[in-house]
Design a protein around this motif. Structure first.
Motif, short mmCIF file in Angstrom:
data_model
loop_
_atom_site.label_atom_id
_atom_site.label_comp_id
_atom_site.label_asym_id
_atom_site.label_seq_id
_atom_site.Cartn_x
_atom_site.Cartn_y
_atom_site.Cartn_z
N ASP A 127 0.83 -1.22 0.00
CA ASP A 127 0.00 0.00 0.00
C ASP A 127 0.86 1.26 0.00
OD1 ASP A 127 -2.58 -0.87 -0.08
OD2 ASP A 127 -3.03 -0.54 2.05
N ASN A 128 0.39 2.27 -0.75
CA ASN A 128 1.00 3.60 -0.66
C ASN A 128 0.21 4.39 0.36
OD1 ASN A 128 2.86 3.02 -2.66
ND2 ASN A 128 1.46 3.65 -4.29
N VAL A 129 0.88 4.84 1.41
CA VAL A 129 0.17 5.50 2.51
C VAL A 129 0.57 6.97 2.62
CG1 VAL A 129 -0.32 5.40 4.99
CG2 VAL A 129 0.16 3.29 3.76
N LEU A 130 -0.47 7.81 2.64
CA LEU A 130 -0.24 9.24 2.83
C LEU A 130 -0.33 9.54 4.33
CD1 LEU A 130 0.11 11.99 1.28
CD2 LEU A 130 -2.35 12.28 1.54
N LEU A 131 0.74 10.08 4.91
CA LEU A 131 0.73 10.39 6.33
C LEU A 131 0.37 11.86 6.51
CD1 LEU A 131 4.23 8.83 7.18
CD2 LEU A 131 2.02 7.74 7.49
N ALA A 132 -0.72 12.12 7.23
CA ALA A 132 -1.11 13.51 7.48
C ALA A 132 -0.37 13.99 8.72
CB ALA A 132 -2.62 13.59 7.69
N VAL A 133 0.56 14.93 8.53
CA VAL A 133 1.39 15.35 9.66
C VAL A 133 1.28 16.85 9.87
CG1 VAL A 133 3.03 13.44 9.39
CG2 VAL A 133 3.47 15.58 8.20
N SER A 134 1.19 17.24 11.15
CA SER A 134 1.04 18.66 11.44
C SER A 134 2.30 19.26 12.03
CB SER A 134 -0.09 18.82 12.47
OG SER A 134 0.33 18.22 13.69
N GLY A 135 3.16 18.43 12.58
CA GLY A 135 4.32 18.96 13.32
C GLY A 135 4.11 18.80 14.81
N GLY A 136 2.91 18.37 15.21
CA GLY A 136 2.63 18.12 16.62
C GLY A 136 3.19 16.77 17.06
N LYS A 137 3.11 16.51 18.36
CA LYS A 137 3.68 15.27 18.93
C LYS A 137 3.06 14.01 18.32
CE LYS A 137 0.34 15.70 22.62
NZ LYS A 137 -0.62 16.24 21.64
N ASP A 138 1.75 14.06 18.09
CA ASP A 138 1.07 12.87 17.57
C ASP A 138 1.57 12.51 16.18
OD1 ASP A 138 -0.53 12.83 19.87
OD2 ASP A 138 -1.90 14.26 18.99
N GLY A 196 -2.59 9.18 -6.09
CA GLY A 196 -2.72 7.73 -6.24
C GLY A 196 -2.36 6.96 -4.98
N MET A 197 -2.67 7.53 -3.80
CA MET A 197 -2.36 6.83 -2.56
C MET A 197 -3.49 5.85 -2.22
SD MET A 197 0.50 8.29 -2.14
CE MET A 197 1.14 7.73 -0.58
N ASP A 198 -3.15 4.78 -1.50
CA ASP A 198 -4.16 3.76 -1.15
C ASP A 198 -4.84 4.05 0.18
OD1 ASP A 198 -3.61 1.88 -3.39
OD2 ASP A 198 -1.62 1.88 -2.47
N LYS A 199 -4.13 4.71 1.10
CA LYS A 199 -4.68 5.01 2.42
C LYS A 199 -4.22 6.40 2.85
CE LYS A 199 -6.28 0.84 2.80
NZ LYS A 199 -5.51 -0.34 3.05
N VAL A 200 -5.03 7.02 3.72
CA VAL A 200 -4.60 8.25 4.39
C VAL A 200 -4.50 7.93 5.88
CG1 VAL A 200 -5.18 10.64 4.98
CG2 VAL A 200 -5.87 9.73 2.76
N ALA A 201 -3.31 8.08 6.44
CA ALA A 201 -3.14 7.79 7.88
C ALA A 201 -3.13 9.10 8.65
CB ALA A 201 -1.82 7.05 8.11
N THR A 202 -4.03 9.21 9.63
CA THR A 202 -4.05 10.42 10.45
C THR A 202 -3.53 10.10 11.86
OG1 THR A 202 -6.33 10.02 11.15
CG2 THR A 202 -6.01 11.40 9.19
N ALA A 203 -3.14 11.15 12.58
CA ALA A 203 -2.46 10.95 13.87
C ALA A 203 -3.41 11.12 15.05
CB ALA A 203 -1.27 11.90 13.97
#
Ligand code: SF4
Ligand code: ZN
Length: 310
Positions: A44-55, A153-160
């Motif tokens: 899977d191609n996973v998009l990581l949603a990142v804010s810069g916070g600890k999570d 074309g990502m397969d998943k979006v991973a949120t924190a």
């Protein structure tokens, strides 16, 4: 090499863990959650949603160890809150991602919707609307992440989202009696539109005090600032957050048990979603909307503040 000296008292298990044990514990719990709910398939191609916070630091650190068969790509959404919020932290996240060999993109509300959060809040206040800033922010962020993931074309979006976030959301939906939304929170809930890239929450069983300790332990320079809009209007989430903190004080592990037990109930209820047809699309933007609604939530909100005509 992490030390073996006592580092953290894990309230919900009653154990005292060293840094090394705590790292192993967090990684194995994230790994278990990911496999338990088949969050990521091999390749899977996973998009990581990142804010810069600890999570988001914990999300990147743990997933980069767990998922080695597909591509990881990170994205930061600049909501347009103040001049520094998020943007300063992007630099810290960038160096972490570079060291892990993860590519990185930055997108903003301003470029996608034509307005950032500061302008949205001005309009909300001007029009004396009752919607909370977080409603706008959350709805617009979710849409933007989905569009970016689809375009790339990502397969998943991973949120924190951490355990505290997850317990608050479940409890809010229970208190509202929102039985239609509740099953959609189940990690294996069917996706109701082909236009949606499935969202996963790999760190949903890690408490916020643990993500804070983990990020601190690993020397991540994470964001400490608070969003100025968080308490602009009283919200049910704010009330539920405080309530859960108080319950955790007298009953450590309450939020974890709540999430685990609701998961068990939803694992049965979620089958009703499988019979539902594909979601209809919004007459303005063509993105999915709820059954029986002409406009999606994004267009409805942007219309209220005069950004789109409806
Ligand atoms: Fe957006 Fe701020 Fe609300 Fe978070 S607290 S959802 S950043 S408005
Ligand atoms: Zn729309």
């Amino acid at each position: 090499m992490l030390s073996n000296k006592p580092f953290i008292y894990q309230r919900h298990t009653g154990r005292v863990l060293s840094k090394r044990e705590f790292e192993e514990d967090v990684i194995s719990r994230v790994s278990r959650e990911v496999s338990k709910y088949d969050m990521i398939d091999s390749g899977d191609n996973v998009l990581l949603a990142v804010s810069g916070g600890k999570d988001s630091f914990v999300l990147v650190d743990t997933l980069s160890r767990i998922h080695d068969t597909g591509k990881l790509l990170a994205v930061t959404v600049i909501e347009g809150i103040g001049v520094l919020f998020r943007e300063k932290e992007v630099g810290k996240m960038k160096s972490l991602l570079k060291s892990l060999g993860i590519d990185y993109v930055v997108v903003s509300f301003k470029e996608y919707y034509g307005v950032g959060m500061d302008e949205i809040i001005e309009r909300v206040l001007e029009k004396k609307l009752t919607d909370s800033p977080c409603t706008f922010c959350g709805v617009l962020r979710r849409r933007l992440l989905n569009s970016v993931a689809r375009e790339l074309g990502m397969d998943k979006v991973a949120t924190a989202h951490n355990l505290d976030d997850e317990a608050q959301t479940l409890l809010m939906n229970i208190l509202r009696g929102d039985y239609t939304r509740l099953p959609r929170l189940y990690p294996k809930a069917p996706v109701l539109s082909t236009k949606f890239v499935p969202r996963i929450k790999p760190i949903r069983k890690i408490y916020e005090y643990e993500t804070t300790a983990y990020a601190y332990m690993k020397g991540f320079g994470f964001q400490l600032g608070h969003c100025p809009y968080v308490d602009l209007k009283p919200s049910l989430r704010g009330f539920v957050r405080k309530l859960l903190y108080r319950i955790e004080d007298v009953e450590p592990g309450f939020s974890l048990r709540l999430v685990e037990n609701v998961d068990k109930i939803l694992s049965k209820a979620v089958y009703s979603l499988k019979k539902l047809p594909e979601l209809p699309v919004c007459r303005l933007c063509g993105e999915p909307t709820s059954y029986g609604r002409e406009l999606c939530k994004v267009c409805e909100l942007l219309c209220k503040i005069g950004v789109v005509e409806c």
